[in-house]
Design an enzyme around this catalytic site. Structure first.
Site, PDB file in Angstrom:
ATOM      1  N   HIS A 128     -87.008 -39.340  12.119  1.00 22.66           N
ATOM      2  CA  HIS A 128     -86.563 -40.092  10.927  1.00 22.66           C
ATOM      3  C   HIS A 128     -85.555 -39.270  10.131  1.00 22.66           C
ATOM      4  CE1 HIS A 128     -88.811 -43.751  11.023  1.00 22.66           C
ATOM      5  NE2 HIS A 128     -89.991 -43.213  10.837  1.00 22.66           N
ATOM      6  N   GLY A 159     -90.265 -46.174   7.221  1.00 25.45           N
ATOM      7  CA  GLY A 159     -90.462 -47.577   6.871  1.00 25.45           C
ATOM      8  C   GLY A 159     -90.400 -47.875   5.384  1.00 25.45           C
ATOM      9  N   ASN A 187     -75.537 -63.925   2.461  1.00 27.66           N
ATOM     10  CA  ASN A 187     -75.577 -63.386   3.824  1.00 27.66           C
ATOM     11  C   ASN A 187     -77.032 -63.271   4.245  1.00 27.66           C
ATOM     12  OD1 ASN A 187     -75.509 -61.888   6.184  1.00 27.66           O
ATOM     13  ND2 ASN A 187     -75.013 -59.959   5.183  1.00 27.66           N
ATOM     14  N   ARG A 242     -81.230 -55.599   9.091  1.00 28.14           N
ATOM     15  CA  ARG A 242     -80.343 -56.437   8.299  1.00 28.14           C
ATOM     16  C   ARG A 242     -79.148 -56.962   9.090  1.00 28.14           C
ATOM     17  NH1 ARG A 242     -84.110 -55.518   5.333  1.00 28.14           N
ATOM     18  NH2 ARG A 242     -84.461 -57.538   6.245  1.00 28.14           N
ATOM     19  N   ALA A 243     -78.774 -58.225   8.795  1.00 27.51           N
ATOM     20  CA  ALA A 243     -77.525 -58.755   9.329  1.00 27.51           C
ATOM     21  C   ALA A 243     -76.420 -58.378   8.360  1.00 27.51           C
ATOM     22  CB  ALA A 243     -77.618 -60.271   9.458  1.00 27.51           C
ATOM     23  N   HIS A 287     -94.139 -49.911  17.431  1.00 26.74           N
ATOM     24  CA  HIS A 287     -93.430 -51.133  17.050  1.00 26.74           C
ATOM     25  C   HIS A 287     -91.940 -50.839  17.026  1.00 26.74           C
ATOM     26  CE1 HIS A 287     -93.995 -49.378  12.981  1.00 26.74           C
ATOM     27  NE2 HIS A 287     -95.258 -49.342  13.284  1.00 26.74           N
ATOM     28  N   HIS A 312     -92.092 -37.387  15.035  1.00 20.60           N
ATOM     29  CA  HIS A 312     -91.767 -38.665  14.408  1.00 20.60           C
ATOM     30  C   HIS A 312     -90.957 -38.498  13.136  1.00 20.60           C
ATOM     31  CE1 HIS A 312     -92.819 -42.993  14.001  1.00 20.60           C
ATOM     32  NE2 HIS A 312     -92.609 -42.741  12.722  1.00 20.60           N
ATOM     33  N   ASP A 360     -93.346 -43.082   5.389  1.00 22.78           N
ATOM     34  CA  ASP A 360     -93.696 -44.214   6.258  1.00 22.78           C
ATOM     35  C   ASP A 360     -95.197 -44.396   6.329  1.00 22.78           C
ATOM     36  OD1 ASP A 360     -93.268 -42.764   9.650  1.00 22.78           O
ATOM     37  OD2 ASP A 360     -94.622 -42.248   8.012  1.00 22.78           O
ATOM     38  N   SER A 414     -79.792 -63.372   7.799  1.00 22.21           N
ATOM     39  CA  SER A 414     -79.699 -63.071   9.224  1.00 22.21           C
ATOM     40  C   SER A 414     -79.687 -64.342  10.056  1.00 22.21           C
ATOM     41  CB  SER A 414     -80.856 -62.174   9.644  1.00 22.21           C
ATOM     42  OG  SER A 414     -82.085 -62.794   9.347  1.00 22.21           O
TER      43      SER A 414
END
Lengths: 46, 612
Positions: B137, B311, B555, B427-428, B13, B133, B156, B557
């Site tokens: 990270h 995650g 704020n 995140r925006a 993903h 993996h 994760d 997204s």
């Protein structure tokens, strides 16, 4: 044909292997261990 | 000539590509932003093309390519799972095994990656190096951090075998200290509850986190008693008899249903008190594990700084608890803490081995460029788009743009803000954001229902001028990437009458001077904005403060629910016209909704975007 092969592979090979392995040591280490102080697996020195 | 390394994450993903020059990230993007398919897992060819274009290079200029996972090690774990779960997992075995065993199957993903890159026709692709993996990270968490040395914790769902890893970062090296392995996974536990509460696994976890403050942790003891055995140092084992993921894709089975008094909630159905309480309970247990692991990290490394990725590091409430507990002097969370960040980490790991130095250490700044590593559109490109499509607009200089947007916000208008380089990570951060007045008690509802068309329980988050953050939030450190939750400061809290209100009715209670961004438990997921990270955004916050006295903005997204964050001016204009956004600031151009021609579409876009 392939489905049959997979079926036979699973029940004639994988399943017995799994049952035998679990008698000795579970490859997935599933059981909890109340006596252990930690579950950390130390990383090998490089 | 810079030493360039390209990192890739793909096929599970959040596919992404990241380009690193002499160890410094210079471009990074998730494929979903290009394909417009949320969490797209297909090969990130467009993201790769963007990275090459941004640097103006071809593969002939790239020294190495890094892939974020070891497919052969992962295969051995899949085999061990299939053997270990026998004889009850035949359907899983039958469906999964062939894709691993075939000649160009999942065991050879690194070769597939090389082939796909070569097919782009952009030069000769160097061999693909594989990095594990969790190492990917950890590298994404430590190497761009501002610290010369630190403890590094990655938690994760699962990589190959490791689900939880502890590292000691020093200079340009990362030493693995210890790990926990599949199937014992905090990420899987959280995903199981996500599934059981009727949300989508791998994308709905943060909705569960947002639901938690509406409930009470009534089930926490049951979870600790039956589902997870937690040691004092935070390490744990799950009781797999309650879960189904060893047998296939469903997360929870009948044992789980019996434990919690009934079947799982079906997606999109009504939320009941049970779901609020389950969310609160698993959140409490997750926080307990993370806090204990953080303490252990400090003890075992002796470091006073912590870096986080994986995650579960997106659980910003747990991160906030780690900060509040003062276990470390400071923590740093990789903005792309999920698998997209693995692309960046893999590239950095290889770059460090090739002799890159971390020159930013000691300056107090990190090397993420504010996570603004994606494509930008300059005013000429935007002007061309607006003119070609006959879109009414005004061109303003910086000061006037910022002033008019601030005025609009102060009047209660909702503003689409499209500036500069796109954010990397979920995140925006003021480049592709929708902004609003946080003092407005109707703002949260308006934004949920008329802009994002999403579940009304979901809170919104504030951006605040870094210099004023302590007046509004009890935050002990900076939070530039919106990955820390803190309590709204007492000075901003309002008296709330005792009323016995529970569940979703808690939403209607006004509990602070900034109600739109205060969650029902007085918490907020804060973004602290300083001058250097995003100057125009900082100026906007200053202008809003000059106009209203408040240095905070909502704020959220820039997208509707189910859609990835917008990338292009066209994506932004489309979202603007499909929703109740009042103004759109596209670079130096300001667009008013009232001046726009009628918007028509051939089909019902709301039916076309899959729910997330």
């Amino acid at each position: 044909m392939r489905a049959l092969l997979l079926f036979l592979l699973y029940y004639l090979v994988v399943t017995p292997a799994g049952l035998v392995a679990r008698l000795v040591r579970d490859p997935l280490a599933r059981r909890k261990d109340p006596d252990a102080a930690t579950y950390w697996i130390p990383s090998e020195k490089p | 000539m810079s030493d360039l390394v390209l990192g890739i994450s793909a096929f599970y993903h959040d596919s992404a590509a990241a380009l690193v020059a002499d160890g410094v990230p210079v471009a990074a993007a998730q494929e979903e932003r290009f394909s417009r398919k949320r969490h797209d897992s297909s090969f990130p060819s467009q993201a790769v093309a963007y990275c090459l274009d941004e640097a103006g290079v071809s593969f002939d200029d790239i020294s190495a390519v890094a892939y974020y996972e070891d497919p052969r090690l992962k295969f051995r774990r899949v085999m061990a799972t299939l053997v270990g779960a026998a004889p009850t997992a035949f359907p899983f075995f039958r469906d999964v095994l062939p894709s691993w065993l075939s000649r160009d199957g999942k065991r050879h993903t690194d070769q597939t990656v090389r082939r796909e890159l070569q097919a782009l026709g952009r030069g000769r692709v160097p061999p693909v190096r594989v990095r594990r993996h969790h190492e990917s990270h950890a590298a994404s968490a430590f190497f761009p951090s501002p610290y010369d040395s630190a403890a590094v914790l990655c938690v994760d769902g699962v990589g190959e075998w490791a689900t939880t890893t502890l590292w000691h970062g020093r200079g340009t090296t990362l030493k693995a200290v210890a790990e926990l392995r599949f199937p014992h996974s905090l990420g899987m536990l959280y995903s199981a509850f996500t599934y059981f509460c009727g949300f989508k696994v791998d994308s709905g976890e943060y909705k569960l986190m947002g639901l938690a403050p509406y409930g009470r942790p009534r089930y926490a003891d049951l979870i600790r008693d039956r589902l997870i055995d937690i040691k004092p140092d935070g390490t744990f084992r799950l009781d797999l008899r309650y879960f189904e993921y060893l047998r296939g894709r469903t997360m929870t089975g009948r044992g789980f249903e019996r434990l919690f008094g009934g079947p799982r909630r079906l997606p999109e159905s009504e939320l009941t008190e049970r779901e609020f309480d389950l969310a609160a309970s698993v959140q409490e247990v997750t926080e307990e594990v993370m806090l204990k692991l953080a303490r252990t990290a400090r003890e075992r490394t002796g470091e006073s700084r912590l870096c986080l990725a994986g995650g579960v590091a997106l659980n910003c409430v747990a991160n906030g608890k780690i900060v509040d507990a003062g276990i470390f002097d400071e923590i740093w969370v990789q903005p792309a803490a999920g698998d997209a960040g693995g692309a960046l980490g893999a590239a950095q790991a290889v770059a460090m081995e090739r002799g890159a130095t971390r020159d930013h250490v000691g300056t107090g700044r990190d090397a993420m460029s504010g996570a603004l590593l994606g494509p930008a559109y300059d005013d000429d490109e935007i002007a061309a788009y607006l003119t070609a499509n006959g879109i009414p607009h005004r061109r303003l200089d910086d000061e006037e743009l910022v002033k008019q947007v601030a005025d609009g916000l102060a009047e209660g208008k909702i503003v689409g803000w499209f500036q500069g380089r796109m954010e990397f990570g979920p995140r925006a951060l003021g480049s592709r954001s929708i902004l609003g007045d946080p003092r407005d008690p109707g703002m949260q509802s308006a934004m949920n229902l008329k802009i994002k068309f999403r579940e009304s329980f979901r809170p919104f988050a504030p951006a605040v001028l870094a210099e004023d953050a302590k007046d509004y939030f009890d935050l002990r450190q900076d939070s530039p990437y919106m990955l820390l939750v803190a309590r709204v400061a007492a000075a901003q809290q309002l008296e709330v009458p005792e009323s016995g209100v529970t569940g979703l009715d808690l939403l209607r209670v006004r509990r602070s001077t900034i109600p739109a961004v205060t969650h029902v438990d007085y918490s907020a997921r804060v973004q602290t904005v300083d001058e250097r990270g995003n100057p125009r955004y900082h100026r906007l916050l200053q202008a809003f403060k000059a106009r209203t006295g408040c240095p905070v903005l909502v704020n959220t997204s820039f997208n509707v629910r189910g859609e990835p964050i917008v990338r292009t001016p066209h994506d932004a204009y489309t979202c603007f016209m499909r929703t109740n956004i009042d103004m759109l600031a596209l670079g130096s151009f300001l667009l008013d909704k009232s001046e726009q021609p009628a918007w028509t579409e051939k089909s019902d876009w709301r039916a076309e975007i899959p729910l997330d």
